[in-house]
Design a protein around this motif. Structure first.
Motif, PDB file in Angstrom:
ATOM      1  N   ASP A   1       0.836  -1.196   0.000  1.00 12.93           N
ATOM      2  CA  ASP A   1       0.000   0.000   0.000  1.00 12.93           C
ATOM      3  C   ASP A   1       0.883   1.263   0.000  1.00 12.93           C
ATOM      4  N   GLY A   2       0.772   2.091   1.043  1.00 13.15           N
ATOM      5  CA  GLY A   2       1.377   3.407   1.024  1.00 13.15           C
ATOM      6  C   GLY A   2       2.858   3.431   1.321  1.00 13.15           C
ATOM      7  N   SER A   3       3.486   4.571   0.953  1.00 10.65           N
ATOM      8  CA  SER A   3       4.897   4.796   1.261  1.00 10.65           C
ATOM      9  C   SER A   3       5.171   6.291   1.315  1.00 10.65           C
ATOM     10  N   LEU A   4       6.272   6.626   1.968  1.00 12.59           N
ATOM     11  CA  LEU A   4       6.749   7.998   2.069  1.00 12.59           C
ATOM     12  C   LEU A   4       8.246   7.983   1.800  1.00 12.59           C
ATOM     13  N   MET A   5       8.791   9.153   1.464  1.00 14.34           N
ATOM     14  CA  MET A   5      10.248   9.261   1.358  1.00 14.34           C
ATOM     15  C   MET A   5      10.692  10.597   1.908  1.00 14.34           C
ATOM     16  N   TYR A   6      11.673  10.522   2.805  1.00  9.31           N
ATOM     17  CA  TYR A   6      12.269  11.712   3.409  1.00  9.31           C
ATOM     18  C   TYR A   6      13.735  11.799   2.976  1.00  9.31           C
ATOM     19  N   VAL A   7      14.175  12.997   2.668  1.00  4.67           N
ATOM     20  CA  VAL A   7      15.590  13.265   2.403  1.00  4.67           C
ATOM     21  C   VAL A   7      16.041  14.333   3.382  1.00  4.67           C
ATOM     22  N   ASP A   8      17.046  13.990   4.175  1.00  6.57           N
ATOM     23  CA  ASP A   8      17.534  14.892   5.231  1.00  6.57           C
ATOM     24  C   ASP A   8      16.390  15.360   6.124  1.00  6.57           C
ATOM     25  N   GLY A   9      15.459  14.452   6.408  1.00  7.63           N
ATOM     26  CA  GLY A   9      14.349  14.751   7.313  1.00  7.63           C
ATOM     27  C   GLY A   9      13.198  15.501   6.683  1.00  7.63           C
ATOM     28  N   ARG A  10      13.291  15.821   5.408  1.00  2.05           N
ATOM     29  CA  ARG A  10      12.234  16.570   4.711  1.00  2.05           C
ATOM     30  C   ARG A  10      11.405  15.621   3.854  1.00  2.05           C
ATOM     31  N   LEU A  11      10.092  15.702   3.978  1.00  2.00           N
ATOM     32  CA  LEU A  11       9.207  14.846   3.196  1.00  2.00           C
ATOM     33  C   LEU A  11       9.261  15.272   1.731  1.00  2.00           C
ATOM     34  N   VAL A  12       9.668  14.338   0.864  1.00  2.00           N
ATOM     35  CA  VAL A  12       9.787  14.618  -0.565  1.00  2.00           C
ATOM     36  C   VAL A  12       8.709  13.883  -1.365  1.00  2.00           C
ATOM     37  N   VAL A  13       8.389  12.659  -0.971  1.00  2.00           N
ATOM     38  CA  VAL A  13       7.384  11.858  -1.678  1.00  2.00           C
ATOM     39  C   VAL A  13       6.305  11.432  -0.695  1.00  2.00           C
ATOM     40  N   ASN A  14       5.073  11.718  -1.050  1.00  2.00           N
ATOM     41  CA  ASN A  14       3.930  11.281  -0.247  1.00  2.00           C
ATOM     42  C   ASN A  14       3.076  10.357  -1.110  1.00  2.00           C
ATOM     43  N   ASN A  15       3.249   9.064  -0.909  1.00  2.00           N
ATOM     44  CA  ASN A  15       2.515   8.039  -1.656  1.00  2.00           C
ATOM     45  C   ASN A  15       1.733   7.178  -0.666  1.00  2.00           C
ATOM     46  N   ASP A  16       1.234   7.828   0.356  1.00  2.00           N
ATOM     47  CA  ASP A  16       0.647   7.112   1.486  1.00  2.00           C
ATOM     48  C   ASP A  16      -0.794   6.698   1.192  1.00  2.00           C
TER      49      ASP A  16
END
Length: 490
Positions: free
Chosen positions: A87-102
């Motif tokens: 189902d969902g996923s997220l991606m953070y780079v250096d603590g910043r949310l870049v991808v919201n696929n939740d």
């Protein structure tokens, strides 16, 4: 000379399982139970068996992955990162949310861009699978890839320490006819059990029963105790979504009033908070039908995004002791017997410890004190009323025949005389603490009745039987002359 080859790609993957039976979003890892960790060269999982090739103990459903990596950027610029997940996923780079696929969905792609300087950048990719097919892959493109979309790589599998588990204390109570938060006052309900849980999220009655075996499927109350650690000062919004009603307290002050009989309604309140630990409490109830409780908050610490709240371990306050009063019975042949008597002039019959001053038949009295006569008797009951919230309280005595209520030496309720089950009340301002109370009543002939009740800040305005935290009376069972009541009783 040829340039140095980059190190082999390597990510750390940690697998967790959720306590809730209906995982619908990617939760904070502090809410989850750690299962196992492993390594993977690339993020390219097409089914459960792929996940188990990296983490053999991956559960069959309701699991969460947390993937950590570090990307060495050679050329500064804008990079685009993409995840495909089911189902969902997220991606953070250096603590910043870049991808919201939740969220709950099939395998779908979502991308986001970020400007990166040359150097090493930490990556964190959490995601979840509720039930059924599972999928997770990650790609990126930018100056280092010649703008060609490639599998995401990691130059180091170094990962931060796992977070400490969130720990809320949940208590459950049961009652009857609960239709608002005043009636849901847990201090006057039957305690069912206590449990430490990670998150304040219960989507239905069955989940409450799973968390706390022995719960009924209606007319129950929940209380969550937690502590939120605030790092950045500022205004925070707290929201309670519940079915039926709920209250949300921050530092013992009511912030959200979501009371009433309703479906899953969400209400919020805001408060300015300083850095430090702050107490959070949620009380809610279910009358009939579906039950639901969810808590989220937003503020400087969450970058103003609403998130579920991680709690530091929090102990619940002591449960109130069982109510107990000391009742002493007296008899006389005095005529006429028309007023509440001074029992020091009567004959002591016996005594008993009772839960509440509430009876309506002679047989009930004889069950407690077998020697209670048919007529011309009086009861003197001793206790201590514990007040939690100072303020003005109303105390009521309904009796047949008469009765008097004293706080210390102060007469608060005068319901004296020969009469049926009449009710009279009196008010008194009380400080927090324990207060000595004496209730004296009598019966000349015929039916007998006595109920001692109260209302005020501690009861949220609802009239309830008055509890006592002590059944201690004076050592002299004969009573003290002139202290309470009348003699002659006419």
């Amino acid at each position: 000379m040829a340039p140095n080859l980059p190190p082999p790609s390597s990510f750390t993957i940690r697998m967790y399982q959720a306590e809730t039976e209906e995982l619908t979003y990617t939760p904070d890892l502090a809410f989850l139970n750690f299962v196992q960790d492993g390594k993977t060269a690339f993020i390219d999982f097409h089914d459960l068996e792929d996940f188990r090739s990296a983490v053999p103990n991956t559960p069959s459903y309701n699991y969460v992955w947390a993937i950590y990596g570090n990307l060495d950027v050679q050329k500064a610029g804008t990079y685009t990162f993409c995840t495909i997940s089911d189902d969902g996923s997220l991606m953070y780079v250096d603590g910043r949310l870049v991808v919201n696929n939740d969220g709950l969905h099939g395998a779908q792609e979502s991308c986001g861009g970020i400007s990166l300087s040359a150097g090493t950048h930490a990556m964190f990719l959490p995601g979840f699978q509720h039930y059924g097919a599972a999928y997770m892959s990650a790609h990126y493109y930018g100056p280092d890839t010649g703008r060609v979309k490639r599998y995401l790589r990691s130059d180091s599998s170094k990962a931060p320490d796992p977070p400490k588990p969130s720990a809320w204390t949940l208590r459950m109570f049961k009652g009857s006819g609960i239709q608002n938060m005043a009636q849901a006052n847990w201090r006057f309900l039957t305690f069912v059990g206590e449990k430490t849980v990670r998150d304040v999220y219960v989507p239905n009655n069955q989940e409450f029963v799973r968390l706390m075996p022995g719960m009924p499927d209606n007319n129950f109350v929940w209380v969550y105790y937690g502590t939120v650690a605030i790092s950045a000062p500022g205004v925070y919004s707290f929201c309670s979504t519940s079915d039926d009603g709920s209250y949300l307290f921050v530092d013992d002050s009511l912030l959200v009033d979501n009371d009433g009989l309703h479906g899953g309604e969400r209400r919020c309140g805001s408060v300015r908070m300083a850095p430090g630990n702050h107490a959070v409490r949620i009380e809610g109830f279910n009358h009939y039908g579906g039950a639901y409780q969810d808590l989220d908050y937003a503020g400087p610490d969450t970058r103003d995004q609403y998130r579920h709240m991680v709690s530091l371990p929090t102990a619940a306050p002591p449960l109130p002791p069982p109510s107990q009063w000391l009742m002493r019975m007296y008899r006389t042949n005095y005529e006429p017997f028309e007023l509440v008597p001074d029992v020091s002039h009567m004959t002591y019959v016996g005594e008993a410890v009772i839960s509440y001053i509430a009876f309506s038949t002679l047989q009930e009295l004889r069950n407690w004190i077998p020697g209670t006569p048919e007529a011309k008797y009086a009861w003197q009951v001793y206790g201590k009323v514990r007040i939690m919230i100072p303020g003005t309280y109303s105390f009521c005595s309904q009796s047949d025949d008469g009765s008097l209520v004293y706080f210390g030496s102060t007469l608060v309720v005068n319901n004296d005389g020969l009469h049926g089950a009449d009710k009279r009340c009196g008010s008194i301002s009380l400080s927090a603490g324990d207060h000595d109370v004496v209730v004296v009543g009598f019966q000349n002939y015929g039916g007998v009745y006595q109920v001692f009740s109260y209302s005020g800040p501690d009861t949220r305005g609802v009239e309830r039987w008055t509890p006592s935290v002590s059944a201690a009376g004076p050592p002299d069972k004969g009573g003290k002359a002139g202290q309470f009541g009348n003699w002659p009783p006419s």
